[in-house]
Design a protein around this motif. Sequence first.
Motif, PDB file in Angstrom:
ATOM      1  N   TRP A 355     103.176   1.656  37.191  1.00  0.00           N
ATOM      2  CA  TRP A 355     104.502   1.450  39.157  1.00  0.00           C
ATOM      3  C   TRP A 355     105.572   1.538  38.810  1.00  0.00           C
ATOM      4  CZ3 TRP A 355      99.829   1.896  41.658  1.00  0.00           C
ATOM      5  CH2 TRP A 355      98.190   1.986  40.499  1.00  0.00           C
ATOM      6  N   PRO A 356     105.906   1.482  40.276  1.00  0.00           N
ATOM      7  CA  PRO A 356     107.206   0.838  40.564  1.00  0.00           C
ATOM      8  C   PRO A 356     107.754  -0.514  39.587  1.00  0.00           C
ATOM      9  CG  PRO A 356     105.991   1.471  42.364  1.00  0.00           C
ATOM     10  CD  PRO A 356     105.577   1.426  41.024  1.00  0.00           C
ATOM     11  N   VAL A 357     109.257  -0.125  39.127  1.00  0.00           N
ATOM     12  CA  VAL A 357     109.950  -1.424  39.243  1.00  0.00           C
ATOM     13  C   VAL A 357     110.284  -1.994  39.165  1.00  0.00           C
ATOM     14  CG1 VAL A 357     111.107  -2.830  36.375  1.00  0.00           C
ATOM     15  CG2 VAL A 357     109.191  -0.394  36.139  1.00  0.00           C
ATOM     16  N   ARG A 358     109.940  -3.235  39.532  1.00  0.00           N
ATOM     17  CA  ARG A 358     111.731  -3.828  40.868  1.00  0.00           C
ATOM     18  C   ARG A 358     112.658  -4.304  40.049  1.00  0.00           C
ATOM     19  NH1 ARG A 358     107.882  -8.457  45.059  1.00  0.00           N
ATOM     20  NH2 ARG A 358     109.540  -8.729  45.569  1.00  0.00           N
ATOM     21  N   PRO A 359     113.577  -4.787  40.137  1.00  0.00           N
ATOM     22  CA  PRO A 359     114.732  -5.123  39.426  1.00  0.00           C
ATOM     23  C   PRO A 359     114.840  -5.888  39.700  1.00  0.00           C
ATOM     24  CG  PRO A 359     116.358  -3.504  41.069  1.00  0.00           C
ATOM     25  CD  PRO A 359     113.911  -3.479  41.191  1.00  0.00           C
ATOM     26  N   THR A 360     115.621  -7.088  39.305  1.00  0.00           N
ATOM     27  CA  THR A 360     116.479  -8.189  39.527  1.00  0.00           C
ATOM     28  C   THR A 360     117.388  -8.663  40.054  1.00  0.00           C
ATOM     29  OG1 THR A 360     116.609  -8.921  37.601  1.00  0.00           O
ATOM     30  CG2 THR A 360     114.409  -9.744  38.454  1.00  0.00           C
ATOM     31  N   TYR A 373     117.555 -13.172  40.378  1.00  0.00           N
ATOM     32  CA  TYR A 373     116.983 -13.275  41.979  1.00  0.00           C
ATOM     33  C   TYR A 373     116.175 -12.011  41.662  1.00  0.00           C
ATOM     34  CZ  TYR A 373     119.744 -17.402  42.317  1.00  0.00           C
ATOM     35  OH  TYR A 373     120.342 -18.669  41.997  1.00  0.00           O
ATOM     36  N   ILE A 374     114.890 -11.881  42.636  1.00  0.00           N
ATOM     37  CA  ILE A 374     114.291 -10.970  42.921  1.00  0.00           C
ATOM     38  C   ILE A 374     113.895 -10.866  44.271  1.00  0.00           C
ATOM     39  CG2 ILE A 374     111.151 -10.125  42.830  1.00  0.00           C
ATOM     40  CD1 ILE A 374     111.494 -12.490  40.389  1.00  0.00           C
ATOM     41  N   PHE A 375     114.220  -9.406  44.644  1.00  0.00           N
ATOM     42  CA  PHE A 375     114.754  -9.071  45.816  1.00  0.00           C
ATOM     43  C   PHE A 375     113.293  -9.232  46.565  1.00  0.00           C
ATOM     44  CE2 PHE A 375     117.585  -5.939  42.963  1.00  0.00           C
ATOM     45  CZ  PHE A 375     118.269  -6.209  44.446  1.00  0.00           C
ATOM     46  N   PRO A 384      95.969  -6.711  43.824  1.00  0.00           N
ATOM     47  CA  PRO A 384      94.375  -6.672  42.813  1.00  0.00           C
ATOM     48  C   PRO A 384      94.125  -5.467  43.093  1.00  0.00           C
ATOM     49  CG  PRO A 384      93.253  -6.723  45.263  1.00  0.00           C
ATOM     50  CD  PRO A 384      94.386  -6.590  45.258  1.00  0.00           C
ATOM     51  N   ASP A 385      94.781  -4.319  42.954  1.00  0.00           N
ATOM     52  CA  ASP A 385      94.881  -3.233  42.180  1.00  0.00           C
ATOM     53  C   ASP A 385      95.507  -2.196  41.507  1.00  0.00           C
ATOM     54  OD1 ASP A 385      96.667  -2.932  44.234  1.00  0.00           O
ATOM     55  OD2 ASP A 385      95.567  -0.595  45.514  1.00  0.00           O
ATOM     56  N   ARG A 386      96.619  -3.482  41.243  1.00  0.00           N
ATOM     57  CA  ARG A 386      97.509  -2.394  40.800  1.00  0.00           C
ATOM     58  C   ARG A 386      98.155  -3.633  40.163  1.00  0.00           C
ATOM     59  NH1 ARG A 386     102.283  -2.063  43.726  1.00  0.00           N
ATOM     60  NH2 ARG A 386     101.533  -2.608  45.890  1.00  0.00           N
ATOM     61  N   PRO A 387      99.155  -4.211  38.672  1.00  0.00           N
ATOM     62  CA  PRO A 387     100.505  -4.814  38.208  1.00  0.00           C
ATOM     63  C   PRO A 387     101.755  -5.029  39.471  1.00  0.00           C
ATOM     64  CG  PRO A 387      99.947  -3.215  36.919  1.00  0.00           C
ATOM     65  CD  PRO A 387      99.546  -2.911  38.212  1.00  0.00           C
ATOM     66  N   ALA A 388     101.798  -5.913  39.184  1.00  0.00           N
ATOM     67  CA  ALA A 388     104.023  -6.022  39.850  1.00  0.00           C
ATOM     68  C   ALA A 388     104.461  -6.133  38.158  1.00  0.00           C
ATOM     69  CB  ALA A 388     103.357  -7.033  40.703  1.00  0.00           C
ATOM     70  N   VAL A 389     105.474  -5.565  38.003  1.00  0.00           N
ATOM     71  CA  VAL A 389     106.161  -5.683  37.032  1.00  0.00           C
ATOM     72  C   VAL A 389     107.884  -5.408  37.630  1.00  0.00           C
ATOM     73  CG1 VAL A 389     107.126  -3.853  35.528  1.00  0.00           C
ATOM     74  CG2 VAL A 389     105.140  -3.248  36.513  1.00  0.00           C
ATOM     75  N   PHE A 390     108.491  -6.174  37.073  1.00  0.00           N
ATOM     76  CA  PHE A 390     110.079  -6.595  36.867  1.00  0.00           C
ATOM     77  C   PHE A 390     110.112  -6.081  35.970  1.00  0.00           C
ATOM     78  CE2 PHE A 390     106.232  -9.145  39.872  1.00  0.00           C
ATOM     79  CZ  PHE A 390     107.522  -9.446  40.780  1.00  0.00           C
ATOM     80  N   VAL A 391     111.403  -6.257  35.594  1.00  0.00           N
ATOM     81  CA  VAL A 391     112.964  -6.143  35.312  1.00  0.00           C
ATOM     82  C   VAL A 391     114.082  -7.201  34.788  1.00  0.00           C
ATOM     83  CG1 VAL A 391     113.854  -4.695  35.980  1.00  0.00           C
ATOM     84  CG2 VAL A 391     114.056  -4.278  33.773  1.00  0.00           C
ATOM     85  N   VAL A 497     102.523 -15.814  43.683  1.00  0.00           N
ATOM     86  CA  VAL A 497     102.714 -16.604  42.712  1.00  0.00           C
ATOM     87  C   VAL A 497     104.908 -16.679  42.807  1.00  0.00           C
ATOM     88  CG1 VAL A 497     103.640 -16.407  39.998  1.00  0.00           C
ATOM     89  CG2 VAL A 497     101.347 -15.412  41.276  1.00  0.00           C
ATOM     90  N   TYR A 498     104.816 -17.818  42.345  1.00  0.00           N
ATOM     91  CA  TYR A 498     106.687 -18.451  42.399  1.00  0.00           C
ATOM     92  C   TYR A 498     106.779 -18.022  41.441  1.00  0.00           C
ATOM     93  CZ  TYR A 498     110.603 -20.498  42.030  1.00  0.00           C
ATOM     94  OH  TYR A 498     111.832 -21.563  42.178  1.00  0.00           O
ATOM     95  N   LEU A 499     107.688 -17.137  41.341  1.00  0.00           N
ATOM     96  CA  LEU A 499     108.702 -16.342  39.740  1.00  0.00           C
ATOM     97  C   LEU A 499     109.802 -17.337  39.993  1.00  0.00           C
ATOM     98  CD1 LEU A 499     108.181 -14.527  37.249  1.00  0.00           C
ATOM     99  CD2 LEU A 499     108.859 -12.775  38.461  1.00  0.00           C
TER     100      LEU A 499
END
Length: 792
Positions: A355-360, A373-375, A384-391, A497-499
Amino acid sequence: PLLLLPLLLLLLPPPAGELRGAGGAGRRVHGLFVTDYFTRTPRKLSPFRSFASIELFHFHIPEDTVIAVWNLITFKEQGGTFGDQCPDRSITVYFRSGAPSVINPLHTHFPRDTAVPGSFALTLTWTLPNRTTGVFNVTSPLPGDWFLAAHLPKDEGKISVKGLYEECQYLFQPQLIVQRLVNIAVLYPGYVTEQSMAPHNRSCLYKVFVPSYTSRVLVEVLRCHGAEGCPLWLRVRAKAPPLHNSTALDCREHSPCQLALDLPFWQHWYYVLVEKHPGVPGTVSFQVIVQLTDCSRPSLARPPFLPSSASMNMPHSFGSAGGLGLGDSPPPTSPNGTKHPVPIPTNSPAVERCWPVRPTLRNELDTFSVHFYIFFGPNVSVPPDRPAVFVINLLPVLDSGGVLNLELRLNVSSLCGENVTVFGCLNHEVPLTSGDNTSVTCETESLAGFLLSVNTTASLSRLRIPYPQTGSWYLSLRSLCATEHGFEPCTNVTAEVYLRAYLSPCINDCGIYGQCKLLRTNNYLYAACECKAGWNGWGCTDNAEAFSYGFQLLSTLLLCLSNVMFVPPVAIAVRSHYLLEAAVYIFTMFFSTFYHACDQPGIVVFCIMEYDVLQFCDFLGSLMSVWVTVIAMARLQPVVKQASVLYLLGAMLLSMALQMDRHGLWNLLGPSLFALGIMAIAWTARTIRRRHCYPPTWKRWAFYLCPGMLIAVAAMLLHAFVETEENYIHSIWHLLIAGSVGFLLPPRAKPSRRLGPLPRRKGCGYQLCVNEQEELGLVDPAVASINSICTS
């Protein structure tokens, strides 16, 4: 230490020699070896109290290293010479790759939600009276930064006076010798490499670069011909040449000989070792091919030719991830033994798509104070159908000396009454996106991560990683609904979710019972907690030996109120008209009280000035009290009519000495001996002039001088040999010093008897009138004059 270099070189394998892993069989690797040598300056070791008291050494191991040997040299010194008489103290050395070791030799409790990474530990014992050496070797070490931490065992907390005796010093010097293999053959994805292994060769080593967004690495041995079928072992390992326990496959038992690795590390070299079975004669010929599966298109392998924008398979919405890796483009010319690319098989096993990796966004506030900080954050929607990925990208060396903090907080109102649990997997260098929709683990056979979870019951989850390894950390968030049979994918529920992710120097700034210190070793910075008031642990949260508030208050009052003992000496000095001495005693009592009130390790602390000012005034007042007391005992006024010069001279010299070294032995011993010398000369002069012992009365010796001297000597011995970090010992020192002053201060000087008029003498018909003050010695004879000469 340089003389040990030839000895260490003997420990290394020859250029075509036998390399052994820990417990593994020997293997030969054909190629050219290069040996590098690194050393560090010897440093004095300290007893362990916290990580701030250890000595840290930083090394860098180059790529393609097949063996690394650390030579650990420890020797004793005492007074600039070898410390043959120093006791043997065990020395513990820790090794860790990527970041400093998180050590816990006192077996204290770590703060909650803290992940403790592992490390190697080695204890050195003494083989000679004044030195010892140890050797620690690592076969096929991971390239990059390596850190060594060394310390002595914890001491008993005794305070030794500086300069009283020659202290035993234990110095530690590590040396590193690495042997690396150059010109390792590079495999290009999709290309076939032909190889013939001669009878005298045991193995062939290759490496292939795995770019980002690769979900699968497939290594295959084709067309293998030998005396006994295909007598080869296939071993694969990331970052460094394979070991005996690396992922392996016996080609005699598997046909086709294929070794697949799921979820490989991104942006790293993978090493492929093709090893011949022992005892196999003749030449073995084979082909090696590597296929990389692009996780954005799991049905296809990564083609050998790709445009630069698609070579890293970065989603178009986030742009390109960077430059091309070595495995992303074909070689400029076909190397020897490399044929044309083979067709991409269409029946490759499918792997979970990525999945797309969201940068910080990295925001540096201070040293080891970085917020990520997350955009469009910090609230994150987890579908519900896919994960959220951050780097989260940690810079090499710069970020490994702090603490990586991660915090998840679930917005319960976004669940619409569903029993949803959000799981977070934090992994290093590759995101973990399992194909199993009900999976809640963050570990695989070759990958280990950290698991976080939040739900309606526990809506907050934290994770702290001290001294994290640098590079890319991936956080994958997935939402699953709890059922009677476990977890299942949710339907039409998007959790919010607050990250929060940030880098801090210490855990919770070491709390109220600790101090976060920024330390430096050569050019490397790191932070560590230094605890107080009996608290221990990595974040000063272990209260097993902590002092209670009542005990802290009692200790502080004991130290401060013990200075009230100076009140009787002040009263005696005022009564005896020693006003200057009384002023010095009041100065000492005041600053000693408030210095110790500010110097306490707990929370019962009260500072009226800066700590350094209070300490200087306390030390100066203590030394001046000794100085003025001994000068007053000398009774220099009848002998030296400007005795106040000695008081001023003593104050200036003592101030200079304290500014140079406040804890030196001669700061107290030097002025005391000098003042005692002046007193001894004055008393001796009086004894000779009067032909009688001075002081003349035995009562003065029996009831004042002898008790005062005994008390003063007892105070000196207590301060030099018995004093520890316990407050009651220093309180006794206050009582003894003040008590000795009350005994040693001399009584009030008796007023001089004024004589009547001298009888007038007659002689030669004249009456001589002489100045009476001159006769009494009350004025300088140089200014005396004869009043008159009278006629008879």
